[in-house]
Design a protein around this motif. Structure first.
Motif, PDB file in Angstrom:
ATOM      1  N   LEU A  86       0.825  -1.223   0.000  1.00 17.49           N
ATOM      2  CA  LEU A  86       0.000   0.000   0.000  1.00 17.49           C
ATOM      3  C   LEU A  86       0.855   1.268   0.000  1.00 17.49           C
ATOM      4  O   LEU A  86       0.514   2.260   0.654  1.00 17.49           O
ATOM      5  N   ARG A  87       1.940   1.246  -0.759  1.00 13.09           N
ATOM      6  CA  ARG A  87       2.805   2.413  -0.817  1.00 13.09           C
ATOM      7  C   ARG A  87       2.103   3.543  -1.583  1.00 13.09           C
ATOM      8  O   ARG A  87       1.516   3.308  -2.641  1.00 13.09           O
ATOM      9  N   PRO A  88       2.196   4.776  -1.109  1.00 14.29           N
ATOM     10  CA  PRO A  88       1.383   5.863  -1.659  1.00 14.29           C
ATOM     11  C   PRO A  88       1.915   6.529  -2.918  1.00 14.29           C
ATOM     12  O   PRO A  88       1.164   7.226  -3.597  1.00 14.29           O
ATOM     13  N   ASN A  89       3.201   6.326  -3.261  1.00 12.94           N
ATOM     14  CA  ASN A  89       3.799   7.168  -4.293  1.00 12.94           C
ATOM     15  C   ASN A  89       4.448   6.363  -5.411  1.00 12.94           C
ATOM     16  O   ASN A  89       5.523   6.690  -5.896  1.00 12.94           O
ATOM     17  N   ILE A  90       3.788   5.288  -5.864  1.00  6.14           N
ATOM     18  CA  ILE A  90       4.323   4.432  -6.919  1.00  6.14           C
ATOM     19  C   ILE A  90       3.785   4.876  -8.279  1.00  6.14           C
ATOM     20  O   ILE A  90       2.581   5.072  -8.450  1.00  6.14           O
ATOM     21  N   LEU A  91       4.688   5.010  -9.246  1.00 12.25           N
ATOM     22  CA  LEU A  91       4.307   5.350 -10.617  1.00 12.25           C
ATOM     23  C   LEU A  91       4.805   4.236 -11.535  1.00 12.25           C
ATOM     24  O   LEU A  91       5.967   4.223 -11.938  1.00 12.25           O
ATOM     25  N   PRO A  92       3.947   3.269 -11.888  1.00 13.19           N
ATOM     26  CA  PRO A  92       4.378   2.114 -12.685  1.00 13.19           C
ATOM     27  C   PRO A  92       4.418   2.433 -14.183  1.00 13.19           C
ATOM     28  O   PRO A  92       3.465   2.189 -14.919  1.00 13.19           O
ATOM     29  N   LEU A  93       5.529   2.963 -14.638  1.00 15.78           N
ATOM     30  CA  LEU A  93       5.625   3.445 -16.012  1.00 15.78           C
ATOM     31  C   LEU A  93       5.564   2.330 -17.054  1.00 15.78           C
ATOM     32  O   LEU A  93       5.384   2.609 -18.238  1.00 15.78           O
ATOM     33  N   ASP A  94       5.729   1.062 -16.651  1.00 20.05           N
ATOM     34  CA  ASP A  94       5.591  -0.058 -17.581  1.00 20.05           C
ATOM     35  C   ASP A  94       4.141  -0.522 -17.702  1.00 20.05           C
ATOM     36  O   ASP A  94       3.855  -1.454 -18.456  1.00 20.05           O
ATOM     37  N   ASP A  95       3.248   0.109 -16.978  1.00 19.89           N
ATOM     38  CA  ASP A  95       1.856  -0.336 -16.958  1.00 19.89           C
ATOM     39  C   ASP A  95       1.061   0.334 -18.071  1.00 19.89           C
ATOM     40  O   ASP A  95       0.934   1.567 -18.112  1.00 19.89           O
ATOM     41  N   LEU A  96       0.510  -0.466 -18.978  1.00 17.06           N
ATOM     42  CA  LEU A  96      -0.221   0.090 -20.106  1.00 17.06           C
ATOM     43  C   LEU A  96      -1.507   0.784 -19.665  1.00 17.06           C
ATOM     44  O   LEU A  96      -1.979   1.698 -20.331  1.00 17.06           O
ATOM     45  N   GLY A  97      -2.073   0.339 -18.545  1.00 13.03           N
ATOM     46  CA  GLY A  97      -3.277   0.989 -18.042  1.00 13.03           C
ATOM     47  C   GLY A  97      -3.016   2.416 -17.604  1.00 13.03           C
ATOM     48  O   GLY A  97      -3.815   3.321 -17.860  1.00 13.03           O
ATOM     49  N   LEU A  98      -1.906   2.627 -16.918  1.00 13.07           N
ATOM     50  CA  LEU A  98      -1.537   3.986 -16.510  1.00 13.07           C
ATOM     51  C   LEU A  98      -1.344   4.875 -17.735  1.00 13.07           C
ATOM     52  O   LEU A  98      -1.891   5.986 -17.797  1.00 13.07           O
TER      53      LEU A  98
ATOM     54  N   ALA B 217      -3.391   8.571  -7.682  1.00 13.98           N
ATOM     55  CA  ALA B 217      -3.738   9.077  -9.004  1.00 13.98           C
ATOM     56  C   ALA B 217      -3.766   7.956 -10.032  1.00 13.98           C
ATOM     57  O   ALA B 217      -4.670   7.874 -10.876  1.00 13.98           O
ATOM     58  N   THR B 218      -2.777   7.058  -9.957  1.00 15.42           N
ATOM     59  CA  THR B 218      -2.732   5.916 -10.869  1.00 15.42           C
ATOM     60  C   THR B 218      -3.981   5.060 -10.722  1.00 15.42           C
ATOM     61  O   THR B 218      -4.588   4.639 -11.725  1.00 15.42           O
ATOM     62  N   TRP B 219      -4.399   4.800  -9.500  1.00 14.52           N
ATOM     63  CA  TRP B 219      -5.589   3.973  -9.248  1.00 14.52           C
ATOM     64  C   TRP B 219      -6.824   4.600  -9.890  1.00 14.52           C
ATOM     65  O   TRP B 219      -7.635   3.900 -10.513  1.00 14.52           O
ATOM     66  N   TYR B 220      -6.974   5.910  -9.770  1.00 17.06           N
ATOM     67  CA  TYR B 220      -8.144   6.563 -10.362  1.00 17.06           C
ATOM     68  C   TYR B 220      -8.081   6.558 -11.883  1.00 17.06           C
ATOM     69  O   TYR B 220      -9.117   6.450 -12.548  1.00 17.06           O
ATOM     70  N   LEU B 221      -6.901   6.647 -12.448  1.00 18.84           N
ATOM     71  CA  LEU B 221      -6.788   6.546 -13.898  1.00 18.84           C
ATOM     72  C   LEU B 221      -7.143   5.139 -14.374  1.00 18.84           C
ATOM     73  O   LEU B 221      -7.792   4.970 -15.411  1.00 18.84           O
ATOM     74  N   TRP B 222      -6.731   4.116 -13.631  1.00 18.68           N
ATOM     75  CA  TRP B 222      -7.167   2.750 -13.960  1.00 18.68           C
ATOM     76  C   TRP B 222      -8.681   2.658 -13.953  1.00 18.68           C
ATOM     77  O   TRP B 222      -9.303   2.097 -14.843  1.00 18.68           O
ATOM     78  N   ARG B 223      -9.293   3.199 -12.919  1.00 17.39           N
ATOM     79  CA  ARG B 223     -10.743   3.127 -12.789  1.00 17.39           C
ATOM     80  C   ARG B 223     -11.458   3.882 -13.900  1.00 17.39           C
ATOM     81  O   ARG B 223     -12.600   3.593 -14.225  1.00 17.39           O
ATOM     82  N   SER B 224     -10.786   4.891 -14.450  1.00 17.18           N
ATOM     83  CA  SER B 224     -11.432   5.708 -15.476  1.00 17.18           C
ATOM     84  C   SER B 224     -11.577   4.988 -16.811  1.00 17.18           C
ATOM     85  O   SER B 224     -12.349   5.423 -17.667  1.00 17.18           O
TER      86      SER B 224
ATOM     87  N   GLU C 157      -6.766  -5.636 -17.700  1.00 17.60           N
ATOM     88  CA  GLU C 157      -6.681  -5.936 -19.106  1.00 17.60           C
ATOM     89  C   GLU C 157      -5.572  -5.123 -19.779  1.00 17.60           C
ATOM     90  O   GLU C 157      -5.143  -5.446 -20.872  1.00 17.60           O
ATOM     91  N   TYR C 158      -5.142  -4.050 -19.126  1.00 20.99           N
ATOM     92  CA  TYR C 158      -4.112  -3.203 -19.701  1.00 20.99           C
ATOM     93  C   TYR C 158      -2.743  -3.481 -19.121  1.00 20.99           C
ATOM     94  O   TYR C 158      -1.751  -2.996 -19.613  1.00 20.99           O
ATOM     95  N   GLN C 159      -2.677  -4.240 -18.043  1.00 17.20           N
ATOM     96  CA  GLN C 159      -1.403  -4.501 -17.407  1.00 17.20           C
ATOM     97  C   GLN C 159      -0.722  -5.671 -18.111  1.00 17.20           C
ATOM     98  O   GLN C 159      -1.209  -6.796 -18.063  1.00 17.20           O
ATOM     99  N   VAL C 160       0.358  -5.403 -18.767  1.00 13.97           N
ATOM    100  CA  VAL C 160       1.048  -6.438 -19.541  1.00 13.97           C
ATOM    101  C   VAL C 160       2.451  -6.631 -18.989  1.00 13.97           C
ATOM    102  O   VAL C 160       3.212  -5.681 -18.857  1.00 13.97           O
ATOM    103  N   ILE C 161       2.794  -7.852 -18.668  1.00 14.56           N
ATOM    104  CA  ILE C 161       4.123  -8.158 -18.131  1.00 14.56           C
ATOM    105  C   ILE C 161       4.939  -8.811 -19.231  1.00 14.56           C
ATOM    106  O   ILE C 161       4.481  -9.716 -19.907  1.00 14.56           O
ATOM    107  N   THR C 162       6.160  -8.334 -19.384  1.00 15.65           N
ATOM    108  CA  THR C 162       7.042  -8.934 -20.392  1.00 15.65           C
ATOM    109  C   THR C 162       8.292  -9.500 -19.744  1.00 15.65           C
ATOM    110  O   THR C 162       9.301  -9.717 -20.400  1.00 15.65           O
ATOM    111  N   GLU C 163       8.230  -9.736 -18.427  1.00 16.97           N
ATOM    112  CA  GLU C 163       9.422 -10.160 -17.692  1.00 16.97           C
ATOM    113  C   GLU C 163       9.607 -11.674 -17.765  1.00 16.97           C
ATOM    114  O   GLU C 163       8.659 -12.406 -17.902  1.00 16.97           O
TER     115      GLU C 163
END
Length: 221
Positions: free
Chosen positions: A156-168, A201-208, A215-221
């Motif tokens: 539950l960290r408050p300041n994560i920006l997952p730049l590899d996340d297609l949903g964001l 902010a990221t969570w609300y953008l996902w919800r939007s 469906e937008y989160q894609v892992i290529t690892e």
């Protein structure tokens, strides 16, 4: 240590959520319009680290529906979802759940790291974000995106920006750039106004998004 409010024994709500909403709505005109659309909805985290990570691995590079089907089969083999139970099941039983050989190896490696205490799971709550990411990414099959999702949904960290996340990136594109494609640089620039609440902010953008964020989160690892 990140404080959270227990909803029940399995789910937790970030204690910072209401303060973060208020700050984001003051600073950001898009958030001012977006956040009220979702009323009292909020991020809800799960508290069991190994289960969270195992489920992330199961869901890599497959649809939401396929991931859920594989997870339910996995639970039949490993109902307690403990490292010892996973190691006892072995690669053949894991493969029978519909997992590829690579995914089965990843989950076994994850279980081995936990059982042998080669990760600092008991210290993660007190560790900095980047230190947790470094600890997690030593495990096969866990890259930065998976580690960031763990920071968001488990710690539950408050300041994560997952730049590899297609949903964001999709959420920023739709809400800030009228649907035009956005780069990581664009995302960083927009998100500078969200600190220290980039997770919220990221969570609300996902919800939007019309579809679920998964469906937008894609892992290529």
């Amino acid at each position: 240590m990140q404080k959270a409010i227990a909803v029940d024994s399995r789910f937790f709500v970030p204690s910072y959520w209401e303060d973060a909403k208020a700050e984001l709505m003051k600073r950001d005109r898009i958030m001012r319009k977006l956040i009220p659309q979702f009323g009292d909805l909020h991020l809800v985290g799960r508290g069991e680290a190994f289960t969270t990570l195992a489920r992330s691995v199961v869901g890599q590079q497959v649809s939401v529906k396929a991931a859920e089907s594989a997870w339910q089969k996995f639970l039949l083999v490993c109902p307690k979802t403990t490292p010892a139970q996973v190691l006892k099941a072995g690669p053949e039983q894991l493969a029978a759940c519909g997992l590829s050989k690579r995914k089965a190896d990843y989950i076994l490696d994850l279980a081995d790291h936990f059982k042998a205490k080669r990760v600092n799971a008991e210290q993660w709550m007190e560790m900095d974000d980047e230190d947790v990411i470094a600890d997690l990414t030593q495990i096969r099959g866990i890259g930065r995106w998976t580690a960031e999702m763990f920071l968001i949904f488990n710690l539950l960290r408050p300041n994560i920006l997952p730049l590899d996340d297609l949903g964001l990136l999709k959420g920023i594109s739709v809400n800030y750039f009228s649907g035009e494609p956005v780069s990581r640089s664009d995302a960083r620039e927009v998100s500078a106004n969200w600190e220290p609440w980039r997770t919220v902010a990221t969570w609300y953008l996902w919800r939007s998004l019309d579809a679920t964020s998964a469906e937008y989160q894609v892992i290529t690892e």
